[in-house]
Scaffold this active site. Structure first.
Site, PDB file in Angstrom:
ATOM      1  N   GLN A   1      27.451  15.173 -44.321  1.00 56.33           N
ATOM      2  CA  GLN A   1      26.617  14.607 -43.261  1.00 56.33           C
ATOM      3  C   GLN A   1      25.681  13.565 -43.858  1.00 56.33           C
ATOM      4  O   GLN A   1      24.954  12.897 -43.142  1.00 56.33           O
ATOM      5  CB  GLN A   1      25.772  15.710 -42.615  1.00 56.33           C
TER       6      GLN A   1
ATOM      7  N   ASP B   1      24.109   8.870 -48.143  1.00 59.10           N
ATOM      8  CA  ASP B   1      23.527   8.309 -49.367  1.00 59.10           C
ATOM      9  C   ASP B   1      24.553   7.867 -50.409  1.00 59.10           C
ATOM     10  O   ASP B   1      24.181   7.353 -51.464  1.00 59.10           O
ATOM     11  CB  ASP B   1      22.538   9.311 -49.986  1.00 59.10           C
TER      12      ASP B   1
ATOM     13  N   HIS C   1      28.613  11.094 -40.870  1.00 59.68           N
ATOM     14  CA  HIS C   1      27.553  10.291 -40.238  1.00 59.68           C
ATOM     15  C   HIS C   1      27.513   8.849 -40.760  1.00 59.68           C
ATOM     16  O   HIS C   1      26.536   8.149 -40.543  1.00 59.68           O
ATOM     17  CB  HIS C   1      26.185  10.959 -40.440  1.00 59.68           C
TER      18      HIS C   1
ATOM     19  N   CYS D   1      28.518  -5.445 -38.620  1.00 58.43           N
ATOM     20  CA  CYS D   1      28.157  -6.396 -37.571  1.00 58.43           C
ATOM     21  C   CYS D   1      28.680  -5.864 -36.239  1.00 58.43           C
ATOM     22  O   CYS D   1      29.889  -5.735 -36.061  1.00 58.43           O
ATOM     23  CB  CYS D   1      28.763  -7.770 -37.861  1.00 58.43           C
TER      24      CYS D   1
ATOM     25  N   CYS E   1      24.474 -11.166 -39.694  1.00 60.03           N
ATOM     26  CA  CYS E   1      25.861 -11.332 -40.149  1.00 60.03           C
ATOM     27  C   CYS E   1      26.054 -12.771 -40.639  1.00 60.03           C
ATOM     28  O   CYS E   1      25.763 -13.715 -39.896  1.00 60.03           O
ATOM     29  CB  CYS E   1      26.814 -11.024 -38.991  1.00 60.03           C
TER      30      CYS E   1
ATOM     31  N   GLY F   1      23.495  23.237 -48.570  1.00 60.33           N
ATOM     32  CA  GLY F   1      22.274  22.525 -48.159  1.00 60.33           C
ATOM     33  C   GLY F   1      22.303  21.941 -46.762  1.00 60.33           C
ATOM     34  O   GLY F   1      21.942  20.787 -46.571  1.00 60.33           O
ATOM     35  N   THR F   2      22.691  22.738 -45.785  1.00 61.66           N
ATOM     36  CA  THR F   2      22.659  22.227 -44.413  1.00 61.66           C
ATOM     37  C   THR F   2      22.178  23.306 -43.451  1.00 61.66           C
ATOM     38  O   THR F   2      22.510  24.482 -43.610  1.00 61.66           O
ATOM     39  CB  THR F   2      24.037  21.652 -43.999  1.00 61.66           C
TER      40      THR F   2
ATOM     41  N   ALA G   1      21.135  23.899 -54.912  1.00 63.20           N
ATOM     42  CA  ALA G   1      22.508  23.412 -55.059  1.00 63.20           C
ATOM     43  C   ALA G   1      22.872  23.131 -56.529  1.00 63.20           C
ATOM     44  O   ALA G   1      23.939  23.550 -56.998  1.00 63.20           O
ATOM     45  CB  ALA G   1      22.677  22.137 -54.236  1.00 63.20           C
TER      46      ALA G   1
HETATM   47  N1  APR Z   1      19.642  22.918 -52.573  1.00 62.19           N
HETATM   48  C1  APR Z   1      20.352  23.301 -51.476  1.00 62.19           C
HETATM   49  N2  APR Z   1      19.837  23.278 -50.237  1.00 62.19           N
HETATM   50  C2  APR Z   1      18.568  22.861 -50.087  1.00 62.19           C
HETATM   51  C3  APR Z   1      17.764  22.441 -51.178  1.00 62.19           C
HETATM   52  C4  APR Z   1      18.354  22.486 -52.480  1.00 62.19           C
HETATM   53  N3  APR Z   1      17.686  22.113 -53.580  1.00 62.19           N
HETATM   54  N4  APR Z   1      16.544  22.081 -50.703  1.00 62.19           N
HETATM   55  C5  APR Z   1      16.582  22.260 -49.356  1.00 62.19           C
HETATM   56  N5  APR Z   1      17.800  22.742 -48.987  1.00 62.19           N
HETATM   57  C6  APR Z   1      18.293  23.075 -47.633  1.00 62.19           C
HETATM   58  C7  APR Z   1      17.233  23.481 -46.617  1.00 62.19           C
HETATM   59  O1  APR Z   1      16.922  24.865 -46.739  1.00 62.19           O
HETATM   60  C8  APR Z   1      17.921  23.131 -45.291  1.00 62.19           C
HETATM   61  O2  APR Z   1      18.732  24.202 -44.846  1.00 62.19           O
HETATM   62  O3  APR Z   1      18.887  21.925 -47.093  1.00 62.19           O
HETATM   63  C9  APR Z   1      18.822  21.953 -45.666  1.00 62.19           C
HETATM   64  C10 APR Z   1      18.335  20.595 -45.191  1.00 62.19           C
HETATM   65  O4  APR Z   1      18.249  20.584 -43.802  1.00 62.19           O
HETATM   66  P1  APR Z   1      18.216  19.244 -42.912  1.00 62.19           P
HETATM   67  O5  APR Z   1      17.199  18.314 -43.450  1.00 62.19           O
HETATM   68  O6  APR Z   1      18.099  19.648 -41.500  1.00 62.19           O
HETATM   69  O7  APR Z   1      19.619  18.579 -43.227  1.00 62.19           O
HETATM   70  P2  APR Z   1      21.023  18.654 -42.528  1.00 62.19           P
HETATM   71  O8  APR Z   1      21.355  20.004 -42.032  1.00 62.19           O
HETATM   72  O9  APR Z   1      21.950  17.990 -43.475  1.00 62.19           O
HETATM   73  O10 APR Z   1      20.796  17.685 -41.314  1.00 62.19           O
HETATM   74  C11 APR Z   1      21.889  17.255 -40.611  1.00 62.19           C
HETATM   75  O11 APR Z   1      20.482  15.853 -39.238  1.00 62.19           O
HETATM   76  O12 APR Z   1      18.995  14.137 -38.572  1.00 62.19           O
HETATM   77  C12 APR Z   1      20.265  14.487 -38.943  1.00 62.19           C
HETATM   78  O13 APR Z   1      21.910  12.930 -39.422  1.00 62.19           O
HETATM   79  C13 APR Z   1      20.913  13.692 -40.033  1.00 62.19           C
HETATM   80  O14 APR Z   1      22.784  14.317 -41.444  1.00 62.19           O
HETATM   81  C14 APR Z   1      21.530  14.756 -40.946  1.00 62.19           C
HETATM   82  C15 APR Z   1      21.671  15.901 -40.005  1.00 62.19           C
END
Ligand code: APR
Length: 245
Positions: free
Chosen positions: A100, A103, A118, A126, A147, A187-188, A232
């Protein structure tokens, strides 16, 4: 068997493993997550990423976008978790990364099969002619950037609020969810749709869900089979070390 050993054995035996990553995998590269007290949305107004606001106020939106995604994130480098996934792919232990994140750090670490759910901030698109430009080729001095061929305002090639998922990434991610034996979530939060449906689809197709996150997420008590509480970088390093031994 403890959760860590179980995760390693599950990954070792799997014939099709897919990683699914979120902002948390890039936190150790210095990129803050979106949500939470240290998150981007506690500092910036998410409206700059609203597609209608962007087209109606391109210079204002670009000013904030440049600050967040180019001046600040632009300097981030992959961390051990990104490299560990690239190593697993090279060793034939990982089929694909669905990310997602926008970067580009998975690609910079050497991952080859990456589905950018994403989009990617390193490209600008463009909206008029559809041509994509590497951001290195476009000056961000005078905003908004235009562009070189038709002077239309360029947009980062990641999705804004109100835009659809890139069709190829959406289709490939669903294919992974149908085929994977193991889904490795890193990490999501599992709160953002439609991305959050992908691991759930995988679970419905009998994939084992392994999750790495220092905080429980919306997945943890719902679909996760093996939860590894931790960061992670450290966790993925240990996993790859065990898989090699
Ligand atoms: N290692 C692993 N996980 C981690 C770490 C780490 N060092 N630090 C934080 N986290 C976890 C948090 O506990 C959380 O569950 O990473 C997650 C980050 O959450 P969000 O910022 O909500 O990210 P994400 O779930 O990727 O968001 C999805 O939201 O706004 C949109 O498009 C944007 O792609 C993004 C999407």
């Amino acid at each position: 068997m403890d959760a860590f050993s179980e995760a390693v054995e599950t990954l070792r035996k799997s014939k099709h493993t897919t990683a699914f990553t979120g902002a948390g995998i890039s936190v150790e590269s210095g990129i803050p997550p979106f949500r939470g007290p240290e998150g981007l949305w506690s500092k910036y107004d998410p409206r700059v990423l609203d597609i209608d606001y962007f087209y109606n106020h391109p210079a204002e939106a670009w000013k904030v976008i440049r600050e967040i995604f180019y001046d600040f994130f632009g300097k981030a480098k992959p961390n051990p978790a990104h490299f560990a996934l690239a190593d697993m792919e090279k060793a034939g232990l990982l089929s694909a990364v669905i990310t997602q994140n926008i970067d580009n750090l998975h690609q910079e670490a050497g991952s080859k099969t990456v589905y950018e759910y994403h989009g990617n901030s390193k490209r600008l698109v463009c909206p008029k002619c559809g041509k994509k430009w590497s951001v290195d080729k476009i000056s961000l001095e005078d905003l908004p950037p235009r562009c070189p061929e038709d002077q239309a305002v360029l947009k980062p090639d990641f999705i804004f609020f109100g835009e659809g998922i890139p069709p190829l990434a959406a289709r490939k991610s669903e294919e992974e969810a149908y085929q994977a034996e193991v889904f490795l979530l890193i990490g999501t939060t599992g709160e953002v749709m439609p991305a959050a449906m992908i691991p759930r689809m995988a679970r419905n197709h009998d994939a084992v869900i392994i999750e790495i996150n220092p905080q429980p997420s919306a997945y943890t008590y719902d679909i996760t089979d093996i939860y590894l509480r931790g960061k992670a970088g450290d966790t993925m390093n240990r996993i790859v070390r065990e898989l090699r031994s």
